[in-house]
Enzyme design. Structure first.
Site, PDB file in Angstrom:
ATOM      1  N   ASP A 108      28.118  45.983 -30.530  1.00 32.15           N
ATOM      2  CA  ASP A 108      27.206  44.875 -30.521  1.00 32.15           C
ATOM      3  C   ASP A 108      26.976  44.910 -32.136  1.00 32.15           C
ATOM      4  OD1 ASP A 108      26.101  42.443 -30.569  1.00 32.15           O
ATOM      5  OD2 ASP A 108      24.723  42.754 -28.864  1.00 32.15           O
TER       6      ASP A 108
HETATM    7  C1  BGC Z   1      24.571  39.513 -29.865  1.00 34.42           C
HETATM    8  C2  BGC Z   1      25.883  39.706 -29.089  1.00 34.42           C
HETATM    9  C3  BGC Z   1      26.674  38.613 -29.983  1.00 34.42           C
HETATM   10  C4  BGC Z   1      26.510  39.355 -31.363  1.00 34.42           C
HETATM   11  C5  BGC Z   1      27.447  38.670 -32.524  1.00 34.42           C
HETATM   12  C6  BGC Z   1      24.448  39.997 -31.248  1.00 34.42           C
HETATM   13  O1  BGC Z   1      23.208  39.986 -31.871  1.00 34.42           O
HETATM   14  O2  BGC Z   1      23.785  40.439 -29.030  1.00 34.42           O
HETATM   15  O3  BGC Z   1      25.797  39.029 -27.944  1.00 34.42           O
HETATM   16  O4  BGC Z   1      27.899  38.454 -29.504  1.00 34.42           O
HETATM   17  O5  BGC Z   1      25.347  39.438 -32.057  1.00 34.42           O
HETATM   18  O6  BGC Z   1      27.026  37.502 -32.869  1.00 34.42           O
END
Ligand code: BGC
Length: 732
Positions: free
Chosen positions: A257
């Site tokens: 993530d």
């Molecule tokens: C979130 C994810 C997301 C990623 C990319 C993160 O802050 O937890 O769910 O896919 O950002 O944008």
């Protein structure tokens, strides 16, 4: 791919594992977090993938530059959060869960894929298969709810919708199931907080939906931010390698993530970047999302032999394989096409499905005296901050444009002219209170006099009207990432509007916009009807008005329990019986598992939802009393469902099962099947479910996934509280 891999330098390989933030391509220079990554300007086009850049033209240009800069002309992967739509926005996932209609959810995903593919996207970070039980967590809105079985069906449907059978097919994008694992259970509902789950709870409740996505051939997995039983997922070898890769056989790409590999430093499990990189690559995390942990550390680690070169190679190979599966080596732009963008974005077909999904996701929580549907003959006032709001798409819909969303007022004018009076009554949020949002900040700067004038006007309208419809709810940035709430009510000034209106008119219908279950005690006491419309998306306003005026009828059922109040959270239907259970005179006695100030039961339970007609269920009958584990045995459970009202209606008939005694304690009931049934007024139909021993499996005392002989109860009805039960015995 192997040949290509063997020809690549170590540096080239490592850049395939680096994901650059989109800004650095759009601005052409490294700024903000990108600058902090310390990646030389000439290297940014060698990154294997990039995050959140969209648009056919832009992405074709970036792809050209990337392939020119890359020694082997390897195309770049473009990844984005296409969560509940792209330009056309569908209801938020929690609302999609309430449709109990995986086929429709699959259609939404397919259309979101077609639109975003035309804009050049290759990978979406969806589905979010995190099970959610705590309404304080802002991201419950991104999940399809509290039930492992329903979540699994929805995750599968989304993967199928995005990917189809062949990723190279036009309009298909790769799906990435997230956030592996257990992100939906942060302690006390605070985002990014610690997750502690027993092995049994993890396996039985939290893992099945991720697994369902993978069984549907989901191409990627995203790690979660949280620690799971003290270990951050991005460095959790037992989870990411032993379970995901070795036990489940997942051979696709694992991506961290956002900065989650780096976050192992503040978590206190890695002393420095090098250790974080080693932990992540050893755990089988292939791509480092937007940090420099991999780009700065993997080279030395691999060159010095501190990690086997094979670890880098296998990660790079998986990234190359994904590009190959998408057909990027032959068609590096894939479906990016300005013509297709023009034809597809917000096209009628997509809007129609957005409207249908919105409609099916609305949950009628209350409807005293059949106040809904509204009669057009009545004098109706439509009041509230959501009457004129375009902010009805929820978090993660930043590729849509607010001006695409018509307001309640606009659709009302279009369909009914000036027949009905409208007023705002108040703003979404108290004056002076600043809300830092995902894509914008919200600040109500009105003066006390302005606020009073607004309220007075609304109250005057309400006094004159026969029925008042109040459009209230959470501002959209009260939900989503980083938006946990300890007080799960609507903002105080909207409550004040509700009280003021209810004081002059008893016929209040509340239409509620929200991204989480809320404490609705007061709304429920002061309203004759409550229609929960969540964040309904592009076609929300039309879908809402059609439902209020009875052009359509509600059929949604709650995918997450609405607590009586926040003190009850987490509250969910598939809990365990205590030794001091909920029946009998527990309310009077002291030594029972209960609160002394509130009931144990949620205000509105999982699976609950009314419609404009009424249904009656016959007693459930089983085809035989005994089911055998051996062979292909099955039995059926049947009810006759009758539409006892005066108009057509749709009911979601639900099957729950309880294992009365197991080698470990079993939930009081578990959803095992459901079906949507539409009946004309007066019509009756038999609804039959088939029960097989495999539906009775669970993790036994030895963590074996098995069904144990013994007594079972099954329940068939319209929500998770149904007492319409029959018994059967499972024998060896
Ligand atoms: C979130 C994810 C997301 C990623 C990319 C993160 O802050 O937890 O769910 O896919 O950002 O944008």
């Amino acid at each position: 791919m192997l040949e290509l891999l063997q020809d690549m330098s170590l540096e080239e390989k490592i850049y395939q594992l680096v994901q650059m933030p989109g800004e650095c391509f759009e601005q052409g220079i490294l700024t903000g977090p990108a600058a902090e990554m310390g990646i030389p300007q000439e290297k940014i086009y060698q990154a294997g993938s990039c995050l959140t850049v969209i648009g056919a033209k832009t992405l074709r240009e970036i792809q050209d530059k990337a392939m020119a800069a890359q020694p082997h002309h390897i195309p770049m992967l473009f990844m984005c959060d296409i969560i509940n739509g792209y330009r056309t926005v569908y209801p938020v996932p929690l609302a999609q869960g309430c449709t109990f209609d995986p086929d429709l959810v699959r259609d939404c995903a397919k259309m979101a894929a077609a639109e975003s593919a035309a804009s050049g996207v290759h990978v979406t970070f969806s589905p979010m298969a995190d099970l959610v039980r705590d309404a304080r967590w802002g991201r419950v809105m991104e999940s399809t709810g509290e039930d492992p079985y329903l979540n699994g069906l929805m995750a599968k449907a989304m993967v199928e919708g995005y990917q189809g059978d062949d990723l190279q097919e036009k309009g298909r994008i790769a799906a990435c199931v997230k956030h592996f694992a257990g992100y939906g259970a942060p302690t006390a509902g605070r985002d990014y907080n610690t997750v502690e789950l027993s092995e049994r709870t993890l396996y039985e409740d939290y893992l099945p939906a991720y697994k369902a996505a993978l069984d549907a051939k989901c191409a990627l997995v995203m790690t979660s931010f949280n620690t799971l039983n003290r270990i951050p997922s991005s460095g959790n070898k037992a989870l990411m390698r032993d379970l995901l890769r070795d036990e489940w056989g997942f051979d696709g790409v694992v991506i961290s993530d956002w900065a989650a590999i780096y976050e192992m430093l503040p978590h206190g499990i890695a002393a420095n970047g090098e250790e974080a990189a080693r932990l992540a690559i050893e755990a089988g995390v292939d791509i480092d999302m937007v940090t420099s942990i991999y780009s700065k550390n993997l080279y030395e680690l691999a060159a010095d032999g501190r990690i086997p070169m094979a670890l880098v190679d296998e990660a790079v190979l998986r990234v190359l394989e994904l590009k190959n599966k998408l057909g990027l080596f032959e068609h590096p732009y894939k479906d990016a096409s300005e013509d297709d963008e023009n034809a597809l974005l917000l096209c009628d077909a997509h809007r129609a499905v957005a409207g249908q999904c919105a409609s099916e996701s609305f949950v009628l929580l209350k409807n005293d005296e059949g106040i809904l549907p509204l009669s057009r003959e009545k004098k109706i006032a439509l009041i509230g901050p959501y009457v004129n709001s375009r902010l009805i798409t929820g978090s993660w819909s930043f590729f849509s444009k607010d001006e695409d969303n018509r307001t309640i007022h606009e659709v009302l004018q279009e369909q009914y002219g000036d027949c009905f009076a409208t007023a705002t009554g108040c703003e979404l949020l108290e004056a002076g209170r600043k809300l830092t949002g995902f894509s914008m900040d919200y600040l109500n700067e009105e003066t006390e006099e302005e606020a009073k004038e607004k309220l007075d006007k609304a109250v005057a309208l309400a006094r004159e009207a026969e029925v008042v419809v109040l459009f209230l709810g959470e501002p959209k940035d009260f939900t989503g990432e980083g938006a946990s709430r300890a007080d799960i009510t609507i903002p105080a000034l909207q409550k004040n509007l509700l009280r003021s209106v209810a004081a002059v008119n008893p016929n209040v219908v509340t239409v509620l916009f929200n991204g989480r279950p809320l404490d609705l005690r007061e709304e429920s006491a002061l309203s004759k009807a409550i229609l929960d419309v969540w964040f309904p998306g592009t076609e929300g306003a039309r879908a809402i008005l059609d439902m209020l005026f009875g052009v359509t009828a509600p059929s949604g059922k709650l995918s997450m329990s609405f607590p009586f109040c926040v003190g009850q959270v987490p509250v969910f239907y598939n809990e365990f019986s205590t030794g001091r259970p909920f029946f009998g005179d527990y309310r009077e006695g002291r030594f029972f598992s209960k609160y002394i100030d509130i009931p144990n039961e949620p205000l509105y339970p999982f699976g609950y939802g009314l419609t404009y007609t009424s249904f009656s269920y016959s007693d459930v009958t089983v085809s035989k009393p005994v089911l055998s584990i051996a062979g292909e045995d099955s039995l059926t459970a049947t009810v006759t469902l009758t539409n006892t009202g005066s108009r057509e209606g749709t009911e979601v008939v639900q099957l729950y099962i309880r294992d009365l005694a197991g080698s470990v304690v079993r939930p009081v009931r578990e959803l095992k099947d459901f079906t949507r049934v539409t009946l004309a007024a007066g019509e009756a139909r038999d609804v039959t479910f088939t029960i097989t021993p495999s539906m009775l499996q669970f993790y036994d005392i030895d963590m074996e996934f098995t069904a144990e002989p013994g007594e079972f109860m099954l329940f068939v009805g319209g929500d998770s509280r149904t007492q319409n039960a029959a018994a059967f015995t499972l024998v060896v």
